[in-house]
Design a protein around this motif. Structure first.
Motif, short mmCIF file in Angstrom:
data_model
loop_
_atom_site.label_atom_id
_atom_site.label_comp_id
_atom_site.label_asym_id
_atom_site.label_seq_id
_atom_site.Cartn_x
_atom_site.Cartn_y
_atom_site.Cartn_z
N HIS A 176 -55.48 7.61 55.88
CA HIS A 176 -55.78 7.59 57.31
C HIS A 176 -56.50 8.88 57.66
O HIS A 176 -56.30 9.91 57.02
N CYS A 217 -57.66 7.34 64.59
CA CYS A 217 -57.78 7.29 63.12
C CYS A 217 -59.25 7.08 62.75
O CYS A 217 -59.90 6.19 63.27
N ASP A 269 -60.40 6.65 59.51
CA ASP A 269 -60.62 5.92 58.27
C ASP A 269 -60.27 4.46 58.50
O ASP A 269 -59.12 4.14 58.81
N CYS A 305 -58.72 1.43 58.42
CA CYS A 305 -57.55 1.19 57.59
C CYS A 305 -57.01 -0.23 57.67
O CYS A 305 -56.25 -0.65 56.80
N HIS A 361 -57.34 -1.20 63.12
CA HIS A 361 -57.73 0.20 63.03
C HIS A 361 -58.22 0.73 64.37
O HIS A 361 -57.91 1.86 64.77
N MET A 418 -55.64 2.09 66.50
CA MET A 418 -54.87 3.22 65.98
C MET A 418 -55.36 4.48 66.68
O MET A 418 -56.27 5.18 66.21
CU LIG Z 1 -55.98 4.09 60.23
#
Ligand SMILES: [Cu+2]
Length: 653
Positions: free
Chosen positions: A585, A621, A623, A625, A629, A632
């Motif tokens: 992450h 976040c 990345d 994921c 996502h 996030m």
């Molecule tokens: Cu993430």
């Protein structure tokens, strides 16, 4: 007048080089260097299959290392070493900032040159990759379980660390030779007092134990420029060879003044003898100041420690420690064949390649076949040590690697080619052009006792027309040759990051099964780790706020935080609770004067944020994921410095 004549001849040399490039470029327009259609299938690795070799290329002035697959030439990873890397938070997060500390303070860049794989019994063993920093003398260790830099050692009393790191047969030592001689120790003197006041230092660095890298000893040598090195193997195990140029000890217009002598020297160091002198206390303790930085994989934190002195051996007081082998003409590369019998010196202003014999060197030492001595260093008679010369027909030999089948391959910068020659008869058996101006070359294992002699990578200094133009700056280029047959065959060009200075290659099988997939949470001893979501919290200590945060697909805990104030130093200690391979992450927060974090599964990283004004600041976040996502994300409320907003945190309330 004499000098200006010399300058003209060097300009002529440069002109030849330029002409060579243009000429090669011209050829390219009318012929296809790859020549036949099956070259593409030789480098094609179908989707789902893996490359046969890892290649680790120096990132040159990017300060990093790149990891490629061979034969595909696909780039897999950039490993940050000496330069800050915002993608991976290297040198930006609190954990890795200490890795870039030096005696000059925090230095976020260096010029990486020579990757070198660790060895066991003279064979690359896949434990570590070492690399040198040229500008602010340093060496680094990369762990090939994690593909991360775990140790950096500064080299004291050195100016430019070029002849480095080059390992001994069991990675007992890696070495570092000063490229620029400097006052030793540093002091304020006139530059034109070079001959009296400038010295070189050849450093031997204990490298076989992670966390305890240190300069075991330095050897104080005359003020030449020490260029490259390789250690002996087999019968020559226990010796390390360094090339030098500027034996003229000039300090200005070196392109002319350092090219006067017909021969310069390869310095042969008996490092086992050095160990005896150290054990006997026959050394001087010299003041020094240099940083040792170590990233501890259990605490996920780096520490930087300053060291204060170094052991120095003085050749005149240590007979048998060092000898000079005269070698024509400003030797650049020094390479030892797989049997350890031959020491190959490539005089970069010469056409021929000089091959010295280790046996003859030992015999010359025993019979004292000396041509005088310099500062207590015996100069061996050239005729007593030379075994042969490769009449190459090329110009500007630089570096040699070996295929393990009795052949050597030498790059020629000026004539822009690789020349294959036979060890023992010294005859040239093949030559191929490079596009253009090749520096180093690499055969996987090609500087070890057991080369995997299948491929050769030429690393070229000039790209010109090989790729689509990208403005004034062009990607540098590596070229892959198939060397499994009698004739070398060019099968691929691939672009590189920074200058592809040197590289090392190793069979993928040696490394791939040991590649780490996650950091187990139970082994995470980071002092600010949060190993379970129900332990998340926010703590204030004066104007420091510590946020103990976790992340797992697809939320941060906590994701709403209030009570942060303008003027606070806010530390986000974020632990990635994932325990699956390939689930990092990222964390970023608006206006943070640093990079994102990129946190591997089971790892903890810390981002420092200093909010400048009141408001509600988002973080998210970085990345990608999961399917959620984009969800996030979270908010941190920032209140005025004198506000009485209570510290609080929550998730899902
Ligand atoms: Cu993430």
């Amino acid at each position: 007048m004499k000098k200006s004549g010399k300058i003209l001849s060097f300009l002529a040399l440069a002109g030849f080089l330029f002409y060579g490039c243009q000429n090669n470029a011209g050829q390219k327009a009318t012929t296809t260097p790859i020549g036949n259609g099956d070259a593409a299938s030789q480098v094609y690795v179908p989707p789902g299959e893996h490359d046969e070799f890892y290649a680790f290329l120096s990132g040159g002035f990017s300060g990093q290392v790149t990891v490629y697959g061979l034969p595909s030439g696909r780039l897999f990873k950039i490993i940050p070493v000496f330069s800050q890397d915002a993608e991976k938070a290297w040198g930006y997060n609190e954990e890795t900032k200490p890795m870039l500390e030096t005696s000059f303070g925090f230095i976020p860049w260096d010029d990486a040159h020579h990757p070198e794989l660790s060895q066991t019994n003279g064979v690359p063993d896949g434990r570590w990759l070492f690399i040198n920093g040229n500008n602010t003398p340093r060496v680094a260790r990369i762990d090939l379980g994690t593909f991360e830099t775990t140790e950096i050692l500064e080299i004291p009393n050195s100016g430019g660390n070029h002849s480095s790191p080059f390992t001994t047969e069991n990675s007992e030592y890696i070495v570092a030779g000063t490229r620029f001689s400097v006052p030793y120790p540093q002091t304020d003197v006139a530059i034109n007092s070079y001959k009296e006041n400038f010295k070189g230092a050849l450093s031997f660095i204990k490298a076989d134990e992670p966390g305890s890298m240190d300069v075991s000893f330095q050897i104080l040598v005359p003020g030449y420029d020490y260029d490259l090195a390789h250690s002996g193997k087999g019968k020559s195990h226990g010796w390390t060879f360094f090339t030098s140029y500027n034996t003229e000890e000039s300090h200005t217009l070196k392109e002319v003044n350092a090219s006067q002598n017909d021969k310069d020297f390869i310095a042969a160091i008996n490092w086992k003898k050095a160990e005896e002198y150290i054990a006997a206390g026959n050394f001087k303790e010299m003041p020094a100041r240099y940083a040792h930085n170590y990233y501890n994989e259990e605490t996920h934190m780096a520490t930087s420690e300053m060291k204060e002195n170094v052991k120095v051996l003085i050749p005149s007081e240590c007979p048998g420690l060092i000898y000079y082998l005269p070698t024509p003409k400003s030797p650049h590369g020094v390479d030892v064949d797989p049997t350890g019998s031959y020491i190959v010196g490539a005089g970069k202003l010469s056409a021929d390649i000089t091959v010295h014999s280790f046996d003859k060197m030992i015999a010359a030492i025993e019979s004292q076949a000396f041509d005088g001595e310099i500062d207590g260093i015996p100069v061996l008679k050239f005729d007593a040590v030379v075994e042969g010369a490769v009449q190459s027909g090329g110009l500007g030999p630089l570096h040699t690697e070996f295929d393990g089948n009795g052949y050597a391959y030498t790059t020629f910068f000026i004539s822009s080619e690789v020349v294959k020659w036979k060890i023992g008869t010294w005859e040239v058996v093949d030559r191929v052009p490079c596009y253009y101006s090749v520096g180093h070359l690499m055969i996987p294992g090609g500087d070890s006792k057991k080369p995997w002699g299948k491929y050769l990578v030429a690393m070229n200094k000039i790209t010109k027309d090989r790729y689509l133009p990208t403005g004034p700056e062009l990607a540098h280029s590596a070229q892959l040759y198939d060397i499994s047959g009698d004739k070398m065959k060019l099968i691929l060009d691939f672009p590189t990051m920074g200058e592809p200075h040197y590289a090392q290659g190793i069979a993928a099988d040696v490394i791939k099964d040991r590649s780490k997939k996650i950091y187990p949470l139970e082994e995470n001893h980071h002092p600010h780790a949060t190993l379970k979501e129900d332990q998340v919290r926010v703590e204030r200590n004066g104007n420091e706020v510590h946020i103990y945060m976790t992340c797992i697909r697809s939320h941060f805990a906590p994701d709403n935080i209030e009570g942060v104030k303008v003027g606070d130093k806010v530390y986000l200690h974020v632990t990635n609770l994932e325990q699956d391979w390939d689930t990092p992450h990222g964390v970023s927060i608006m206006g943070a004067n640093t990079s994102e974090l990129l946190i591997m599964p089971g790892q903890t990283e810390t981002l420092l944020w200093e909010p400048k004004f009141e408001g509600v600041i988002p973080f998210y976040c970085t990345d990608f994921c999961s399917a959620l996502h984009q969800e996030m994300q979270g908010y941190i409320r920032v209140s005025a410095a004198d506000a009485n907003t209570e510290l609080s945190w929550s998730l899902g309330e």
